[in-house]
Scaffold this motif. Structure first.
Motif, PDB file in Angstrom:
ATOM      1  N   LEU A  21      -7.393 -17.154   1.797  1.00 47.27           N
ATOM      2  CA  LEU A  21      -6.890 -16.007   2.548  1.00 47.27           C
ATOM      3  C   LEU A  21      -6.038 -15.116   1.658  1.00 47.27           C
ATOM      4  CD1 LEU A  21      -5.634 -17.799   5.800  1.00 47.27           C
ATOM      5  CD2 LEU A  21      -7.795 -16.640   5.485  1.00 47.27           C
ATOM      6  N   GLY A  22      -6.042 -13.835   1.949  1.00 45.12           N
ATOM      7  CA  GLY A  22      -5.130 -12.921   1.280  1.00 45.12           C
ATOM      8  C   GLY A  22      -3.736 -13.095   1.853  1.00 45.12           C
ATOM      9  N   SER A  23      -2.737 -12.537   1.202  1.00 49.56           N
ATOM     10  CA  SER A  23      -1.345 -12.692   1.628  1.00 49.56           C
ATOM     11  C   SER A  23      -1.106 -12.208   3.056  1.00 49.56           C
ATOM     12  CB  SER A  23      -0.410 -11.932   0.686  1.00 49.56           C
ATOM     13  OG  SER A  23      -0.484 -12.468  -0.593  1.00 49.56           O
ATOM     14  N   GLN A  24      -1.616 -11.016   3.374  1.00 46.99           N
ATOM     15  CA  GLN A  24      -1.404 -10.481   4.721  1.00 46.99           C
ATOM     16  C   GLN A  24      -2.129 -11.314   5.766  1.00 46.99           C
ATOM     17  OE1 GLN A  24      -2.441  -6.331   4.598  1.00 46.99           O
ATOM     18  NE2 GLN A  24      -0.360  -5.751   4.047  1.00 46.99           N
ATOM     19  N   GLN A  25      -3.317 -11.741   5.432  1.00 48.14           N
ATOM     20  CA  GLN A  25      -4.091 -12.564   6.352  1.00 48.14           C
ATOM     21  C   GLN A  25      -3.381 -13.894   6.595  1.00 48.14           C
ATOM     22  OE1 GLN A  25      -8.034 -13.163   4.863  1.00 48.14           O
ATOM     23  NE2 GLN A  25      -8.936 -13.293   6.893  1.00 48.14           N
TER      24      GLN A  25
END
Length: 178
Positions: A21-25
């Protein structure tokens, strides 16, 4: 992401999430889970996020100077953050008088104030609250667990020997497992 990996929990789950996952996700996923598990309203969740976001952080570089770690910590909080001895004592779970004494020793060893610089690694003040860990154990454990740094990388940052860092990490892991 396979269901079996989600059920593992602990550090393995964190590694899986960080790589997939990306940071925001990841932040959205964590916040949704906190909201669901705690039956929280949106305003309560926002309050928790704001509190975490506004936590006082310290630059890692203050611990690479020729001061004892507790001295560097007290000196930075007193001079750079302008906290009282009582406030420092509460943040670090230490007696106000011992904070004063530690700060006095630090002033003798390093007269000038710490310079504010842009740092790659900042440490949240909350890692120093648990007195069962030494200041350096807290730092090493945090850098290893959160930033996945190796002992030699941590040693370079702190200007310590890799063997010293390995000993600190071992002590922190043993205490963490208790």
């Amino acid at each position: 992401m396979p269901e079996s990996e989600l059920k593992k929990g602990g550090p393995e789950l964190l590694d899986v999430l960080l790589t997939n996952l990306g940071s925001q996700q990841l932040l959205k996923t964590v916040l949704k889970k906190i909201q669901h598990e705690g039956n929280l309203e949106l305003n309560q969740l926002v309050e928790i996020f704001q509190e975490a976001k506004s936590e006082l952080t310290l630059p890692l570089s203050i611990f690479s100077l020729p001061l004892q770690p507790a001295e560097a910590l007290c000196k930075y909080l007193k001079e750079n953050e302008k906290l009282s001895y009582k406030e420092i004592g509460l943040l670090l779970s230490r007696n106000e008088k011992s904070v004063w004494a530690t700060y006095q020793r630090a002033k003798k060893n390093k007269k000038q104030m710490f310079l504010k610089t842009k740092e790659k690694y900042n440490l949240p003040i909350s890692i120093f609250h648990d007195r069962s860990y030494s200041v350096l154990e807290s730092i090493v454990f945090f850098l290893h667990q959160i930033h996945q740094l190796s002992n030699p990388q941590i040693a370079r940052l702190l200007k310590k020997s890799p063997n010293s860092v390995a000993v600190l990490m071992k002590r922190a892991r043993v205490k963490h497992e208790l």
